[in-house]
Design a protein around this motif. Structure first.
Motif, mmCIF file in Angstrom:
data_model
loop_
_atom_site.group_PDB
_atom_site.id
_atom_site.type_symbol
_atom_site.label_atom_id
_atom_site.label_comp_id
_atom_site.label_asym_id
_atom_site.label_seq_id
_atom_site.Cartn_x
_atom_site.Cartn_y
_atom_site.Cartn_z
ATOM 1 N N ASP A 26 0.849 -1.192 0.000
ATOM 2 C CA ASP A 26 0.000 0.000 0.000
ATOM 3 C C ASP A 26 0.882 1.239 0.000
ATOM 4 N N VAL A 27 0.700 2.099 -0.998
ATOM 5 C CA VAL A 27 1.454 3.349 -1.076
ATOM 6 C C VAL A 27 0.484 4.482 -1.392
ATOM 7 N N ASP A 28 0.415 5.459 -0.511
ATOM 8 C CA ASP A 28 -0.442 6.628 -0.737
ATOM 9 C C ASP A 28 -1.844 6.216 -1.188
ATOM 10 N N GLN A 29 -2.444 5.322 -0.457
ATOM 11 C CA GLN A 29 -3.813 4.846 -0.705
ATOM 12 C C GLN A 29 -3.969 4.104 -2.033
ATOM 13 N N ARG A 30 -2.842 3.709 -2.614
ATOM 14 C CA ARG A 30 -2.888 2.822 -3.787
ATOM 15 C C ARG A 30 -2.364 1.460 -3.354
#
Lengths: 189, 548
Positions: A26-30
């Motif tokens: 999960d990175v920046d809500q992605r």
């Protein structure tokens, strides 16, 4: 002291999937699906090195890939459930029942022991190539070994046996080296 | 407990919790039948082995109380696994603990004086007795005064009743000269005024204590200590705060504060404090101290003696027996879902000073239970299927009995934890522990004796034996990991003084199981709470005198 934000990717929680390892990031809500697919293995300076590709796939289904990623086995976590079953070519003949020990034993130790997780360290990832805005200079792959197919059971036994030979004193690099070829053969299945 | 004790004494307290907050109304889902759950009470396929493989006691209803193992690594050597159950959530492991609450006696605190192994604790029973009283009265412990010098009486609420099968086992044990007593559990069989004041109600015997207790009948910090601390107006609780290390004042060896990372936002934060209480659970506390390296503390805070990380122990179980009380067969089935206590057969080996009766030092007790729940576990023991199978399960509904050992493990220097030398880190980049532990011949001999005595007790009780023996549980499985920052009288051989205060850094206190010198064979929580009250009182006195 002014607050800062940790933008490093420290680790990825993976589980064995066939001859690969995969898990979410999960990175920046992605959310990405990550996969490390080894194609080769070797022992260098007494350490197991897996070489392969690291893939990230986002919801847009676009594949980001970095080839020739080198992952070094740093340590293991011993397992406390199930058992590791050797592939047919390594299975020993059934032995006559051993004499019962005079005292009880500790579960999942000694001959009943095997690896439940391999911790692999990667230091050659490139964030632009993978398309993520994080510092990926030193990433650890937490590879859970929980087999769910015949191939995975064979991989599990091979990884566990190699780790035991390389991480137990005195180290037995020769015993581990004998298992590299069968391991690599299974990467190609 | 430290937050309650310190705020009540007028201190401003910041509580840092590594995990998320908990809301009983939202997060406790135990009053649901399995048929109300998509996965019939088993959780999504594969969750346990994929996400929480070491969280042995986590169930479908309670898994949110436990950590995810993929984010929280630790390492072991091949052949020497350790099962580490961890809770990172407000309330921690008190949300699902076993609740058995026994006092230690001088048989435990002065064990070395009895048998010559290792060292005594720096305290004796008389010193800690008033703090046991206060801990029991506050948390509420049901039990009976059994008048056993090696398992001292306390301030009890009325005890729970034994089942028929437990009564049979008790008689069998007592015929051999070994008392059987009702387990003492931290559950309200009656609510006193101070319990009701913080909103706690008596137990309604729903039997899902390990899934969270929404009425606060079971002692946990969410229902008990934190509300009291909050009511003082002096506590700030900050969840999602993963502490990296203790910071140290550049001009002294004293602690300045702590550095932590927000679990969700990844924000790095530093806070300062006059004193720091480390109570992150035994091994997490020691990990924090080991990770707190500085010029003044190059091997970590509290490690000038080289003892930090050493003398790790865990009780062992796994040895015991199962059987059937034939007199109880064919009776009308009764579900014992709400049964929370059970029978305990306290230690009966090596009770006399300088007289070792067997091939091992110290001793063990037996936790025993009898009866079935709505989903009878004994049903798995019967072969077959269909009508005849159901009749067999029904026939034996009341008759199964279970015995399992709770045994001491000797404290040995060679059982230890260290920061993983391979550089393994957790999801926040914090170095993790490598755990080294294995049983010694003393534990194996004790296990052998326990198997024989379990068989003897069941025979004495006239029980039809189904199984006896077993193997020792892997270290960690009993979730009584203790030691690694032991207290002592000698600064060169211990980490803490007798008040849980770090010798090398006097404004740091460690108030969890890490402080233990030995494991005894009793459950440790009550002793942890009593020591915490005592340490909080001492800290306050030190501050008043200007020593801190």
């Amino acid at each position: 002291m002014p607050a800062t934000v940790d933008r490093k990717l420290h680790s990825l929680a993976f589980i064995m999937e066939g001859s690969s390892f995969s898990g979410p990031l999960d990175v920046d809500q992605r959310t990405f699906k990550c996969r490390f697919k080894p194609v080769n293995a070797s022992i260098e300076n007494g350490k197991l090195i897996l070489t392969g590709s690291l893939d990230l796939t986002g919801r847009d289904r676009r594949l980001r890939r970095q080839e020739n990623v080198r992952a070094t086995l740093a340590a293991i976590q011993g397992a406390v459930n199930g058992r590791a079953i050797p592939p047919v070519e390594f299975a020993t003949r059934p032995q006559p029942p051993a004499q019962l020990p005079a005292t009880p034993l500790t579960e999942f130790t000694n001959n009943e022991a095997f690896a439940g997780v391999m911790y692999l360290q990667v230091s050659d990832l490139k964030a632009p190539m993978l398309g993520i805005p994080l510092d990926v200079t030193k990433v650890q792959l937490n590879c859970r070994l929980y087999p769910d197919s015949d191939l995975e059971r064979e991989m599990h036994w091979l990884y566990s046996s190699i780790a035991t030979s390389l991480l137990t004193e005195p180290k037995d690099e020769a015993a581990a080296a004998k298992l590299i070829e069968p391991l690599v053969a299974r990467f190609k299945r | 407990m430290a937050a309650k004790e310190l705020t009540e004494r007028g201190h401003e307290v910041l509580v840092l919790e590594a995990g998320p907050p908990v809301d009983p109304a939202r997060d406790f889902t135990h009053h649901r039948f399995p048929f109300q759950d998509m996965y019939r009470g088993f959780g999504p396929p594969g969750w346990k082995q994929h996400e929480q493989w070491m969280q042995d006691t986590a169930g479908a209803y309670s898994r949110n109380f436990y950590i995810k193992d993929g984010e929280h690594p630790y390492t072991t050597d091949p052949g020497k696994p350790f099962l580490w159950v961890r809770a990172r959530i407000v309330g921690g492991k008190t949300l699902h603990w076993g609740r058995l609450s026994w006092r230690f006696s001088d048989l435990d605190f002065k064990a070395a004086s009895y048998d010559g192994f290792d060292v005594d604790w720096p305290i004796d029973y008389k010193e800690i007795e008033p703090y046991y009283d206060r801990a029991e009265e506050f948390i509420g412990v049901s039990g009976a005064s059994d008048n056993l010098w090696y398992l001292p009486n306390g301030k009890f609420l009325k005890p729970m009743a034994l089942t028929c099968g437990e009564q049979v086992l008790k008689r069998g044990s007592e015929k051999l000269g070994w008392p059987g007593i009702t387990s003492r559990v931290a559950m309200l069989t009656e609510a006193k005024a101070h319990h009701r004041k913080s909103g706690r109600a008596p137990c309604h015997y729903c039997g899902h204590c390990g899934d969270g207790c929404d009425v606060g009948a079971m002692f946990n910090s969410v229902a008990s200590t934190l509300p009291v601390a909050r009511a003082t107006g002096k506590m700030t609780l900050r969840p999602n705060s993963v502490v990296r290390h203790i910071t140290v004042d550049a001009n002294s060896a004293r602690a300045k504060g702590v550095a932590f990372v927000d679990r969700v936002t990844r924000e790095e934060v530093e806070v300062s404090a006059k004193a720091i209480i480390v109570a992150a659970s035994t091994l997490e506390s020691t990990r924090l101290l080991l990770n707190s390296k500085s010029r003044q503390h190059p091997a970590g805070i509290g490690n000038s003696s080289g003892m930090l990380g050493h003398y790790l122990v865990d009780h062992f179980g796994g040895i015991g027996g199962t059987g059937f009380v034939s007199a109880l067969a064919d009776r009308e089935p009764v579900n014992e879902d709400g049964k929370a206590a059970g029978l305990f057969i306290p230690r009966f080996r090596n009770l006399e000073k300088n007289k070792q009766e067997h091939k091992f030092l110290r001793g063990y007790g037996f936790e025993c239970s009898a009866g079935q729940r709505m989903f009878p576990s004994a049903a798995r023991a019967f072969p077959g299927f269909g009508e005849s199978y159901k009749k067999e399960v029904r026939k034996h509904y009341l008759s199964p009995v279970f015995m399992t050992v709770r045994a001491a493990m000797l404290s040995r220097f060679e059982n230890f934890v260290e920061i993983d030398p391979g550089g393994v880190v957790d999801a926040w980049g914090i170095p993790v522990l490598k755990i080294h532990i294995k049983h010694s011949d003393n534990e194996f001999e004790m296990a052998k004796d326990a198997a024989q005595t379990a068989e003897g007790i069941m025979k004495s009780a006239g029980i039809e034996i189904a199984s006896v023996g077993g193997n020792l549980t892997v270290p960690g499985r009993i979730i009584h990991e203790l030691g690694t920052a032991r207290m002592g009288n000698d600064k060169a051989k211990s980490v803490l003084n007798k008040y849980n205060q770090v010798w090398d850094c006097p404004n740091v206190f460690v108030t969890d199981g890490a402080a233990f010198v030995g494991s005894a064979n009793q459950n440790p929580t009550l002793t942890i709470l009593a020591l915490t009250i005592r340490a909080s009182e001492y800290l306050t006195d030190q501050m008043k005198r200007g020593d801190l």
